[in-house]
Design an enzyme around this catalytic site. Structure first.
Site, PDB file in Angstrom:
ATOM      1  N   THR A  92       0.851  -1.189   0.000  1.00  0.00           N
ATOM      2  CA  THR A  92       0.000   0.000   0.000  1.00  0.00           C
ATOM      3  C   THR A  92       0.884   1.236   0.000  1.00  0.00           C
ATOM      4  O   THR A  92       1.961   1.219   0.582  1.00  0.00           O
ATOM      5  CB  THR A  92      -0.861  -0.052   1.273  1.00  0.00           C
ATOM      6  OG1 THR A  92      -1.777  -1.107   1.117  1.00  0.00           O
ATOM      7  CG2 THR A  92      -1.591   1.234   1.546  1.00  0.00           C
ATOM      8  N   GLY A 127      -5.652  -4.183   7.352  1.00  0.00           N
ATOM      9  CA  GLY A 127      -6.695  -3.167   7.380  1.00  0.00           C
ATOM     10  C   GLY A 127      -7.787  -3.391   8.397  1.00  0.00           C
ATOM     11  O   GLY A 127      -8.327  -2.428   8.966  1.00  0.00           O
TER      12      GLY A 127
HETATM   13  N1  ASP Z   1      -4.113  -1.579   4.765  1.00  0.00           N
HETATM   14  C1  ASP Z   1      -4.297  -2.212   3.493  1.00  0.00           C
HETATM   15  C2  ASP Z   1      -5.573  -3.007   3.488  1.00  0.00           C
HETATM   16  O1  ASP Z   1      -5.835  -3.687   4.456  1.00  0.00           O
HETATM   17  C3  ASP Z   1      -3.190  -3.129   3.122  1.00  0.00           C
HETATM   18  C4  ASP Z   1      -1.809  -2.579   3.236  1.00  0.00           C
HETATM   19  O2  ASP Z   1      -1.571  -1.627   3.961  1.00  0.00           O
HETATM   20  O3  ASP Z   1      -0.924  -3.129   2.578  1.00  0.00           O
HETATM   21  O4  ASP Z   1      -6.252  -2.992   2.486  1.00  0.00           O
END
Ligand code: ASP
Length: 311
Positions: free
Chosen positions: A179, A233
């Site tokens: 992300t 997340g």
């Molecule tokens: N926070 C993001 C999600 O859960 C994933 C990530 O941070 O890589 O979609």
């Protein structure tokens, strides 16, 4: 080393997780560092020119979305149906305006779509087919599925395809992470945050993570700070992590570093929340903190420029 323009600050991240230094060849590490550096420098150049914090974070995140190295935009992971469903958000601290998209497909730069949602839709969060139609109407760049195909991401998906397992890009050891996000303070004293992601490999049922949820993965308020999160997340949603950093500052009077430490090292671990966040306050202090082994990150503030991956 890029000297910071006076009174402005910017930080970017490209995901946090179980990053193992031994799994990185020097070439691979250099490739990641180069994109992070380009993203933070381009965002900083916007600020140095007197531009808005929101413009700066959008510019930085677009560069990270266009790189196949990160799990956002072009490098987004595969869903259970073999698609790419992306989430993104932007928020500006001066008036608490925000825009976000969830589960959107075939849009080259979801962060720009999130900004258009803020500026031109009358809504804060739009999703799926409707978000795609809005992008089309806004004449944003659209891409075929092929654009988002990446053999590495495909292999990641094959490992869990047809099972109930979802996989965070982070928990892959040797694998790509990802992300992306950016936070900035501009020369007018305004803050902004942006986050963009492909979510989790093999996700289904329209799963949406924290990134596009204002207050969970993304938050900005000129009274306190701008925050962009990365990690599993579901935990960040339950912790309302980004807003919690703001709340600790606004209601408890804590400095940024302490507020971030409490959220990342005390609150999130109670919910099995692994990952980290980047934040900047209205004085230009930046904090890039994580409870995982590493976080792709870069910043330019009064102390100069830093690009880092491991602890
Ligand atoms: N926070 C993001 C999600 O859960 C994933 C990530 O941070 O890589 O979609």
């Amino acid at each position: 080393m890029t000297a910071a323009a006076k009174g402005v600050a910017i930080a970017v991240h490209g995901g946090a997780g179980t990053l193992d230094p031994s799994a990185f060849t020097p070439e691979r590490e250099a490739a990641y560092r180069a994109v992070l550096q380009q993203a933070v420098r381009r965002g900083h150049a916007v600020l140095a020119d007197g531009g808005d914090a929101l413009d700066a974070v959008e510019v930085s995140v677009r560069i990270l979305e266009d790189s196949p190295l990160f799990n956002a935009g072009r490098g987004s992971v595969f869903t259970a149906e073999g698609k790419h469903e992306m989430d993104a958000a932007v928020m500006q601290g001066r008036d608490l305006r925000a825009g976000a998209v969830a589960s959107v497909q075939n849009v080259r730069n979801p962060v720009t779509l999130a900004r258009r949602v803020m500026e031109g839709s009358g809504h804060v969060l739009v999703s799926g087919r409707g978000a795609f139609e809005f992008a089309h109407r806004q004449r944003l760049e659209l891409e075929d599925d092929d654009y988002f195909f990446d053999s590495f991401r495909y292999e990641q998906w094959q490992e869990v395809r047809g099972t109930d397992a979802v996989r965070l890009d982070h928990s892959e050891g040797e694998k790509k992470f990802g992300t992306v996000g950016a936070v900035a303070l501009d020369g007018h004293g305004h803050l902004a945050a942006a986050t963009s992601t492909g979510g989790m490999t093999n996700k289904r049922w329209g799963r949406i993570g924290d990134s596009p949820v204002i207050g969970a993965g993304t938050y900005a308020n000129d009274a306190s700070c701008a925050v962009s999160c990365t990690g599993n997340g579901e935990a960040f949603l339950r912790a309302v992590a980004a807003h919690d950093v703001h709340a600790l500052m606004a209601y408890k009077g804590l400095p940024l570093e302490e507020a971030v430490r409490i959220v990342v090292h005390e609150k999130l671990p109670l919910l099995d929340g692994e990952g980290g966040l980047i934040a900047v306050d209205r004085h230009g202090n930046t904090v890039l903190d994580f409870n995982s082994a590493g976080m792709y990150r870069a910043r330019i503030d009064a102390r100069g420029e830093e690009v880092a991956i491991f602890r």
